[in-house]
Design an enzyme around this catalytic site. Structure first.
Site, PDB file in Angstrom:
ATOM      1  N   LYS A 107       0.863  -1.186   0.000  1.00 47.64           N
ATOM      2  CA  LYS A 107       0.000   0.000   0.000  1.00 47.64           C
ATOM      3  C   LYS A 107       0.897   1.232   0.000  1.00 47.64           C
ATOM      4  O   LYS A 107       1.763   1.374   0.867  1.00 47.64           O
ATOM      5  CB  LYS A 107      -0.898  -0.002   1.242  1.00 47.64           C
ATOM      6  CG  LYS A 107      -1.607   1.328   1.512  1.00 47.64           C
ATOM      7  CD  LYS A 107      -1.913   1.501   2.981  1.00 47.64           C
ATOM      8  CE  LYS A 107      -0.698   1.590   3.850  1.00 47.64           C
ATOM      9  NZ  LYS A 107      -0.106   2.952   3.950  1.00 47.64           N
TER      10      LYS A 107
ATOM     11  N   ASP B  90      -5.347   0.848   8.342  1.00 48.70           N
ATOM     12  CA  ASP B  90      -5.053   0.620   6.935  1.00 48.70           C
ATOM     13  C   ASP B  90      -5.781  -0.591   6.347  1.00 48.70           C
ATOM     14  O   ASP B  90      -5.780  -0.771   5.128  1.00 48.70           O
ATOM     15  CB  ASP B  90      -3.543   0.416   6.731  1.00 48.70           C
ATOM     16  CG  ASP B  90      -2.763   1.722   6.773  1.00 48.70           C
ATOM     17  OD1 ASP B  90      -3.372   2.785   6.529  1.00 48.70           O
ATOM     18  OD2 ASP B  90      -1.555   1.669   7.035  1.00 48.70           O
TER      19      ASP B  90
END
Length: 268
Positions: free
Chosen positions: A10, A120
């Site tokens: 990510k 996240d």
């Protein structure tokens, strides 16, 4: 039956800290994309939950209930053996553990509260370009973003996220500007990205000066368009006009600093 899953890195192309709630959670406004490099997982059903970690970054990764992948399986009510091929440095600002947890939930078709595993994890469940807001609970996919060619670099530093937030002097910063309008093309997105920021970059650099060396190395690479730190660090990225330019830059940086993790990647 063994299930195989991919957990992509990510990358926060932007990360604006816009506030802090009374319970201590920070409010974020971030444009997130995902790389074509990441961890690989194998899930084999069984009577009890167990986990092994292999790969170049296996050292130091817990193999018990401290591991987010384990916690994701437990949250989904699944038992069996999880094997993680750890290709991403951990504690590096690229969501390694969160991506692993999201990969487990996706592989199991589970829909529990991903936010319970970390800020996240919800965006990692989406696994495509998205705007992430709130405390990570507001995720809006972005359909019209271009494909970015990047070099990802980590100097082998583990930066503790709580320490970075603690060093952040101002926590009520402005959010991102409106995303580029549809059909803006690469130039429009690059202009927009240059006008945004990562509010955690300065405090992370104060804690880990090696981040500055990485950014200088990326800024010196031929053809680089944008450089920035991802997440709370220490991984940084440089964006390049073509895949070949990114590959050339990655090779040059890796040759000069073989002790750094340095890979070319496609972001989308």
């Amino acid at each position: 039956m063994t299930i195989e899953a991919f957990a992509p890195a990510k990358i926060n192309l932007t990360l604006h800290v816009t506030g802090q709630r009374d319970d201590g959670y920070h409010l974020l406004d971030s444009f997130v994309v995902f790389a074509d490099v990441g961890d690989r997982l194998r899930l084999t059903p069984g009577d009890a939950l167990s986990l092994d970690v292999t790969g170049p970054f296996a050292d130091g990764v817990p193999t018990d209930a401290r591991n987010l992948a384990w916690r994701a399986a437990d949250l989904a009510g699944w038992t069996g053996h999880i094997e993680i091929e750890k290709n991403l440095p951990h504690g590096a600002g690229i969501g390694g553990g969160s991506a692993d947890a999201a990969a487990v939930l996706r592989a199991l078709g589970a829909g529990p509260d991903a936010l319970a595993l970390g800020a996240d994890v919800p965006v990692c469940m989406v696994r495509r370009a998205a705007r992430m807001g709130g405390i990570g609970d507001v995720v809006t996919p972005v359909a019209d973003d271009p494909t970015f060619f990047a070099v990802l670099v980590n100097p082998g530093l583990h930066v503790a996220t709580p320490k970075v937030f603690a060093r952040l002097q101002r926590k009520d910063n402005a959010g991102m500007a409106p995303l580029p309008p549809r059909h803006s093309g690469m130039r429009g997105w690059l202009d927009w990205l240059r006008a945004q920021r990562n509010d955690l970059q300065a405090p992370a650099m104060a804690i880990a000066p090696g981040i500055d060396r990485v950014l200088r190395g990326l800024e010196a690479a031929p053809g680089v368009l944008v450089t920035r730190m991802s997440g709370s660090g220490a991984t940084c990225f440089g964006l390049f006009p073509t895949r070949s330019a990114a590959q050339f830059a990655a090779s040059a940086i890796a040759a000069e600093r073989p002790d750094w993790w340095c890979v070319p990647a496609t972001l989308s």
